[in-house]
Design a protein around this motif. Structure first.
Motif, PDB file in Angstrom:
ATOM      1  N   SER A 175       9.602  20.207  -2.612  1.00 45.58           N
ATOM      2  CA  SER A 175      10.435  19.219  -1.911  1.00 45.58           C
ATOM      3  C   SER A 175       9.588  18.067  -1.346  1.00 45.58           C
ATOM      4  CB  SER A 175      11.239  19.903  -0.802  1.00 45.58           C
ATOM      5  OG  SER A 175      10.348  20.410   0.173  1.00 45.58           O
ATOM      6  N   ASN A 176       8.253  18.249  -1.339  1.00 50.23           N
ATOM      7  CA  ASN A 176       7.356  17.182  -0.873  1.00 50.23           C
ATOM      8  C   ASN A 176       6.968  16.207  -1.981  1.00 50.23           C
ATOM      9  OD1 ASN A 176       7.153  18.272   1.728  1.00 50.23           O
ATOM     10  ND2 ASN A 176       5.607  19.715   1.053  1.00 50.23           N
ATOM     11  N   LEU A 177       7.439  16.502  -3.170  1.00 50.67           N
ATOM     12  CA  LEU A 177       6.994  15.721  -4.340  1.00 50.67           C
ATOM     13  C   LEU A 177       7.257  14.221  -4.174  1.00 50.67           C
ATOM     14  CD1 LEU A 177       5.680  16.860  -6.891  1.00 50.67           C
ATOM     15  CD2 LEU A 177       7.865  16.573  -8.036  1.00 50.67           C
ATOM     16  N   SER A 178       8.424  13.865  -3.633  1.00 49.09           N
ATOM     17  CA  SER A 178       8.799  12.436  -3.562  1.00 49.09           C
ATOM     18  C   SER A 178       7.844  11.657  -2.647  1.00 49.09           C
ATOM     19  CB  SER A 178      10.246  12.289  -3.100  1.00 49.09           C
ATOM     20  OG  SER A 178      10.380  12.852  -1.838  1.00 49.09           O
ATOM     21  N   ILE A 197      -2.673   3.023  -4.583  1.00 51.70           N
ATOM     22  CA  ILE A 197      -3.186   2.133  -5.646  1.00 51.70           C
ATOM     23  C   ILE A 197      -2.734   0.682  -5.485  1.00 51.70           C
ATOM     24  CG2 ILE A 197      -3.567   3.961  -7.360  1.00 51.70           C
ATOM     25  CD1 ILE A 197      -0.936   3.017  -8.701  1.00 51.70           C
ATOM     26  N   VAL A 198      -1.870   0.426  -4.507  1.00 53.21           N
ATOM     27  CA  VAL A 198      -1.382  -0.953  -4.307  1.00 53.21           C
ATOM     28  C   VAL A 198      -2.525  -1.963  -4.085  1.00 53.21           C
ATOM     29  CG1 VAL A 198      -0.103  -2.409  -2.646  1.00 53.21           C
ATOM     30  CG2 VAL A 198       0.978  -0.424  -3.655  1.00 53.21           C
ATOM     31  N   PRO A 199      -3.533  -1.681  -3.224  1.00 52.51           N
ATOM     32  CA  PRO A 199      -4.628  -2.649  -3.032  1.00 52.51           C
ATOM     33  C   PRO A 199      -5.385  -2.969  -4.336  1.00 52.51           C
ATOM     34  CG  PRO A 199      -4.672  -1.046  -1.286  1.00 52.51           C
ATOM     35  CD  PRO A 199      -3.683  -0.563  -2.288  1.00 52.51           C
ATOM     36  N   PHE A 200      -5.541  -1.942  -5.201  1.00 50.96           N
ATOM     37  CA  PHE A 200      -6.209  -2.198  -6.484  1.00 50.96           C
ATOM     38  C   PHE A 200      -5.381  -3.147  -7.349  1.00 50.96           C
ATOM     39  CE2 PHE A 200      -7.743   2.012  -5.200  1.00 50.96           C
ATOM     40  CZ  PHE A 200      -9.108   1.760  -5.211  1.00 50.96           C
ATOM     41  N   PHE A 201      -4.084  -2.955  -7.286  1.00 56.26           N
ATOM     42  CA  PHE A 201      -3.147  -3.806  -8.014  1.00 56.26           C
ATOM     43  C   PHE A 201      -3.272  -5.257  -7.522  1.00 56.26           C
ATOM     44  CE2 PHE A 201       1.165  -5.660  -8.091  1.00 56.26           C
ATOM     45  CZ  PHE A 201       1.450  -5.563  -9.444  1.00 56.26           C
ATOM     46  N   PHE A 202      -3.333  -5.430  -6.200  1.00 52.11           N
ATOM     47  CA  PHE A 202      -3.452  -6.770  -5.608  1.00 52.11           C
ATOM     48  C   PHE A 202      -4.776  -7.433  -5.995  1.00 52.11           C
ATOM     49  CE2 PHE A 202       0.303  -5.939  -3.352  1.00 52.11           C
ATOM     50  CZ  PHE A 202       0.706  -7.078  -2.699  1.00 52.11           C
ATOM     51  N   LEU A 211       1.300   6.095  -4.926  1.00 50.65           N
ATOM     52  CA  LEU A 211       1.583   4.702  -5.328  1.00 50.65           C
ATOM     53  C   LEU A 211       1.032   3.730  -4.287  1.00 50.65           C
ATOM     54  CD1 LEU A 211       5.203   4.727  -6.798  1.00 50.65           C
ATOM     55  CD2 LEU A 211       3.080   4.142  -7.975  1.00 50.65           C
ATOM     56  N   MET A 212       1.236   4.095  -3.018  1.00 48.29           N
ATOM     57  CA  MET A 212       0.731   3.235  -1.934  1.00 48.29           C
ATOM     58  C   MET A 212      -0.796   3.121  -1.978  1.00 48.29           C
ATOM     59  SD  MET A 212       3.236   4.358   1.179  1.00 48.29           S
ATOM     60  CE  MET A 212       2.721   3.211   2.459  1.00 48.29           C
TER      61      MET A 212
END
Lengths: 248, 73
Positions: free
Chosen positions: A98-101, A111-116, A108-109
């Motif tokens: 149930s913690n999967l989400s 890797i956001v700085p790498f994306f930016f 995802l959060m």
């Protein structure tokens, strides 16, 4: 004298000692009796408690770590509202799946700085601003994950020798506590839904009671059928205690 | 580059104000986390609670560092 009872006197932290006191209902029935009968009664009750713990182990198996979502006869777990003579037979948290989400969201959060930086979105800012914003972002990510983890970790459904308890903390700010006596349970139903529920064997358990809180809902708990078996066993034991008390 | 009388400077100033407001809100939340973890640990005693309390304090320290770094920008 039985060896286990002998050892209980030597090792006061033995789990059997905690259940040595007479159950409150039987205590109520027996409080008129003479004081010399009490040690025998308490021995009998501790034996009964010990036997029931063994029954719980045979029904549910053993749990390995405190991170487990299915803690059988947990020795180190207690809760604020627990009575002195109350023994926890089972502590259940929502299934790990149930913690999967929130775990996926946290990843995802991360890797956001790498994306930016890859798309040079923050290049118009000076270096120290960029570093501070990345630090800020990772702190927010940590805060989000930690809050979700705590909400899961402290979300407990407890089955004790006296009652069924639901303790949960929503968003760290709201505490929810609900309990019902074993004797008040009227109906127990379970539902295992969806692919994940069927695959990992978890589901919801609805306990309907005759008390003021007319239902307690165990959400996404593992092995709902085993929990139902345990509740049934407890109801049987409770009935026997009541019958024994009325016969006396 | 930063020009004290230029347009870029105003943008940086606005960004800095946003960062400071955000980091102050973050520090408030971290205080709540410390308080709540301690209170939850009192409600449910488990051997792992100590680690959670340590984590909450680490988070508080990091939040204070963040505020200081934002002010120093």
């Amino acid at each position: 004298m039985n060896r286990s009872s002998d050892l209980d006197n030597i090792a006061p932290d033995d789990p059997i000692v905690s259940s040595k006191k007479v159950d409150s209902k039987s205590d109520f029935n027996n409080n008129q009796e003479s004081s010399n009968k009490e040690p025998q009664d308490s021995d009998k009750n501790s034996k009964k408690e010990d036997n029931f713990q063994q029954t719980v182990y045979s029904l549910l198996g053993h749990s390995k770590s405190s991170f487990s979502n299915f803690l059988v006869n947990p020795k180190v777990l207690t809760f604020a509202e627990q009575d002195d003579d109350e023994t926890i037979y089972l502590a259940v948290r929502p299934h790990l799946i149930s913690n999967l989400s929130w775990i996926a969201t946290s990843l995802l959060m991360l890797i956001v700085p790498f994306f930016f930086s890859y798309f040079s979105f923050l290049d118009f800012l000076p270096l120290k601003y960029r570093l501070s914003s990345i630090f800020f972002w990772y702190l927010i990510t940590f805060m989000f994950s930690f809050e979700k983890f705590l909400s899961w970790y402290f979300d407990f459904y407890l089955i004790t020798n006296k009652r069924i308890v639901d303790i949960s903390f929503n968003n760290l700010l709201n505490k929810h506590f609900a309990q019902t006596d074993i004797s008040m349970i009227q109906d127990v139903s379970s539902s295992v839904k969806g692919f994940l529920g069927t695959f990992f064997n978890f589901g919801d358990l609805l306990i309907q009671t005759a008390a003021e809180i007319n239902q307690i809902n165990f959400e996404k708990v593992p092995n709902p059928s085993k929990i139902i078996k345990l509740i049934k066993e407890l109801q049987e034991a409770d009935k026997q205690t009541h019958q024994g008390g009325s016969n006396d | 580059m930063i020009n004290f009388f230029g347009f870029e400077n105003y943008i940086l100033l606005i960004i800095k104000i946003f960062f400071i407001i955000g980091s102050v809100l973050n520090i408030i939340f971290s205080f709540i986390v410390v308080k709540q973890v301690t209170s939850m640990s009192k409600n449910i005693n488990d051997k792992f609670n100590f680690v959670l309390i340590v984590f909450s304090y680490i988070y508080l320290v990091l939040s204070i560092i963040l505020v200081l770094s934002m002010v120093a920008l």
